[in-house]
Scaffold this motif. Structure first.
Motif, PDB file in Angstrom:
ATOM      1  N   ALA A  98      -4.458  -2.670  21.120  1.00 26.64           N
ATOM      2  CA  ALA A  98      -5.030  -3.846  20.125  1.00 26.64           C
ATOM      3  C   ALA A  98      -5.347  -3.092  18.679  1.00 26.64           C
ATOM      4  O   ALA A  98      -5.263  -3.492  17.692  1.00 26.64           O
ATOM      5  CB  ALA A  98      -5.905  -4.545  20.683  1.00 26.64           C
ATOM      6  N   ALA A  99      -5.914  -1.898  19.014  1.00 25.08           N
ATOM      7  CA  ALA A  99      -6.477  -1.080  17.995  1.00 25.08           C
ATOM      8  C   ALA A  99      -5.569  -0.620  16.827  1.00 25.08           C
ATOM      9  O   ALA A  99      -5.600  -0.819  15.813  1.00 25.08           O
ATOM     10  CB  ALA A  99      -7.390   0.154  18.328  1.00 25.08           C
ATOM     11  N   GLN A 100      -4.292  -0.210  17.769  1.00 27.28           N
ATOM     12  CA  GLN A 100      -3.386   0.702  16.825  1.00 27.28           C
ATOM     13  C   GLN A 100      -2.502  -0.713  15.960  1.00 27.28           C
ATOM     14  O   GLN A 100      -2.201  -0.487  15.028  1.00 27.28           O
ATOM     15  CB  GLN A 100      -2.293   1.047  17.814  1.00 27.28           C
ATOM     16  N   ALA A 101      -2.590  -2.143  16.840  1.00 26.08           N
ATOM     17  CA  ALA A 101      -1.811  -2.971  15.953  1.00 26.08           C
ATOM     18  C   ALA A 101      -2.742  -3.424  14.597  1.00 26.08           C
ATOM     19  O   ALA A 101      -2.172  -3.765  13.771  1.00 26.08           O
ATOM     20  CB  ALA A 101      -1.649  -4.198  16.910  1.00 26.08           C
ATOM     21  N   THR A 102      -3.886  -3.257  14.969  1.00 29.20           N
ATOM     22  CA  THR A 102      -5.019  -3.630  13.917  1.00 29.20           C
ATOM     23  C   THR A 102      -4.830  -2.618  12.853  1.00 29.20           C
ATOM     24  O   THR A 102      -4.578  -3.050  11.622  1.00 29.20           O
ATOM     25  CB  THR A 102      -6.427  -3.354  14.348  1.00 29.20           C
ATOM     26  N   LEU A 103      -4.517  -1.548  13.095  1.00 29.17           N
ATOM     27  CA  LEU A 103      -4.353  -0.374  11.979  1.00 29.17           C
ATOM     28  C   LEU A 103      -3.147  -0.527  11.390  1.00 29.17           C
ATOM     29  O   LEU A 103      -2.993  -0.268  10.068  1.00 29.17           O
ATOM     30  CB  LEU A 103      -4.600   1.110  12.599  1.00 29.17           C
ATOM     31  N   ASP A 104      -1.916  -1.000  12.195  1.00 30.22           N
ATOM     32  CA  ASP A 104      -0.836  -1.274  11.519  1.00 30.22           C
ATOM     33  C   ASP A 104      -0.678  -2.319  10.787  1.00 30.22           C
ATOM     34  O   ASP A 104      -0.169  -2.219   9.680  1.00 30.22           O
ATOM     35  CB  ASP A 104       0.158  -1.450  12.776  1.00 30.22           C
ATOM     36  N   ALA A 105      -1.392  -3.276  10.954  1.00 29.15           N
ATOM     37  CA  ALA A 105      -1.468  -4.466  10.145  1.00 29.15           C
ATOM     38  C   ALA A 105      -2.046  -4.154   8.645  1.00 29.15           C
ATOM     39  O   ALA A 105      -1.698  -4.619   7.715  1.00 29.15           O
ATOM     40  CB  ALA A 105      -2.055  -5.691  10.754  1.00 29.15           C
ATOM     41  N   ALA A 106      -3.124  -3.279   8.954  1.00 27.01           N
ATOM     42  CA  ALA A 106      -4.023  -2.959   7.566  1.00 27.01           C
ATOM     43  C   ALA A 106      -2.996  -2.014   6.983  1.00 27.01           C
ATOM     44  O   ALA A 106      -2.964  -2.092   5.722  1.00 27.01           O
ATOM     45  CB  ALA A 106      -5.294  -2.166   8.101  1.00 27.01           C
ATOM     46  N   LYS A 107      -2.276  -1.307   7.367  1.00 30.45           N
ATOM     47  CA  LYS A 107      -1.521  -0.294   6.681  1.00 30.45           C
ATOM     48  C   LYS A 107      -0.352  -0.930   6.021  1.00 30.45           C
ATOM     49  O   LYS A 107       0.041  -0.490   4.987  1.00 30.45           O
ATOM     50  CB  LYS A 107      -0.774   0.833   7.886  1.00 30.45           C
ATOM     51  N   LYS A 108       0.161  -2.194   6.599  1.00 35.19           N
ATOM     52  CA  LYS A 108       1.080  -2.821   5.766  1.00 35.19           C
ATOM     53  C   LYS A 108       0.823  -3.455   4.511  1.00 35.19           C
ATOM     54  O   LYS A 108       1.273  -3.757   3.678  1.00 35.19           O
ATOM     55  CB  LYS A 108       1.500  -4.122   6.781  1.00 35.19           C
ATOM     56  N   GLU A 109      -0.697  -3.612   4.285  1.00 35.88           N
ATOM     57  CA  GLU A 109      -1.235  -4.178   3.038  1.00 35.88           C
ATOM     58  C   GLU A 109      -2.017  -3.038   2.346  1.00 35.88           C
ATOM     59  O   GLU A 109      -2.831  -3.210   1.635  1.00 35.88           O
ATOM     60  CB  GLU A 109      -2.204  -5.331   3.632  1.00 35.88           C
ATOM     61  N   ASN A 110      -1.895  -1.880   2.669  1.00 36.29           N
ATOM     62  CA  ASN A 110      -2.317  -0.484   1.991  1.00 36.29           C
ATOM     63  C   ASN A 110      -3.772  -0.554   2.120  1.00 36.29           C
ATOM     64  O   ASN A 110      -4.338  -0.146   0.907  1.00 36.29           O
ATOM     65  CB  ASN A 110      -1.773  -0.439   0.389  1.00 36.29           C
ATOM     66  N   GLN A 111      -4.460  -1.022   3.101  1.00 37.30           N
ATOM     67  CA  GLN A 111      -5.616  -0.801   3.273  1.00 37.30           C
ATOM     68  C   GLN A 111      -6.074   0.260   4.053  1.00 37.30           C
ATOM     69  O   GLN A 111      -5.603   0.513   5.317  1.00 37.30           O
ATOM     70  CB  GLN A 111      -6.331  -2.282   3.992  1.00 37.30           C
ATOM     71  N   ARG A 112      -7.344   0.801   4.022  1.00 38.46           N
ATOM     72  CA  ARG A 112      -7.713   1.938   4.744  1.00 38.46           C
ATOM     73  C   ARG A 112      -8.962   1.466   5.457  1.00 38.46           C
ATOM     74  O   ARG A 112     -10.045   1.164   4.985  1.00 38.46           O
ATOM     75  CB  ARG A 112      -8.177   3.185   3.964  1.00 38.46           C
ATOM     76  N   VAL A 113      -8.982   1.455   6.965  1.00 31.59           N
ATOM     77  CA  VAL A 113     -10.029   0.628   7.601  1.00 31.59           C
ATOM     78  C   VAL A 113     -10.254   1.542   8.952  1.00 31.59           C
ATOM     79  O   VAL A 113      -9.352   2.249   9.375  1.00 31.59           O
ATOM     80  CB  VAL A 113      -9.582  -0.806   8.051  1.00 31.59           C
TER      81      VAL A 113
END
Length: 185
Positions: free
Chosen positions: A66-81
């Motif tokens: 779940a955490a990795q899917a979250t980071l992947d979703a943010a990365k697709k939108e060029n967000q650093r979270v």
């Protein structure tokens, strides 16, 4: 009566101490082994105990997914979270700090996840509740900003996912919900 030599007295004393020690050790180990039979009986009794309740928990593998899917979703939108996944009790299961995420983001993510699981609601919804109950924000460990989402099983909270670092709580929460959705795949 014949007087014993020093050597005989030391030897006799040593034997007496050894015998006493062995007797004490035997009594202790006999007593220590006695309760071993109790847990087996207790387990049988507990299965019918109406005072006990089963609960569901995420595995470390599921929390990491779940955490990795979250980071992947943010990365697709060029967000650093950063993302955190906590269990039903608010204990952190996993925290991932994305590349370039701010130094405050891991702690904020944990607090958002804790807040979401504690109230079984997205944190954006909880922000609205502050109007009626402003003291909610004073509860230790909570953060009433968008970015937290509960993970539910049959409507009950089993975990929370928190995200911090995007320019808005709406984006953080969108990414948290992507993590929740990854658990259904």
């Amino acid at each position: 009566m014949k007087k014993l030599s020093l050597r005989a007295r030391v030897l006799t004393g040593t034997v007496a101490v050894a015998a006493l020690g062995a007797g004490t050790f035997g009594a202790v180990s006999a007593n220590a082994s006695a309760p071993a039979a109790a847990p087996a009986a207790a387990v049988k009794a507990d299965t019918n105990n109406r005072n006990l309740q089963q609960s569901t928990h995420l595995t470390v593998a599921a929390a990491t997914k779940a955490a990795q899917a979250t980071l992947d979703a943010a990365k697709k939108e060029n967000q650093r979270v950063s993302v955190a996944v906590v269990d039903r009790n608010g204990n952190t299961i996993v925290t991932l700090r994305g590349d370039g995420a701010g130094p405050q983001s891991p702690e904020s993510a944990v607090k958002k996840a804790f807040t979401a699981v504690s109230w079984n609601a997205p944190t954006s919804e909880l922000v609205k509740r502050l109007e009626q109950a402003p003291n909610l924000k004073d509860i230790p460990g909570t953060l009433f900003l968008g970015g937290g989402a509960p993970v539910q099983v049959k409507g009950a909270p089993v975990a929370g996912i928190g995200v911090a670092g995007a320019p808005s709580g709406d984006l953080d929460e969108k990414f948290a919900k992507a993590g929740v959705a990854a658990l259904t795949r």
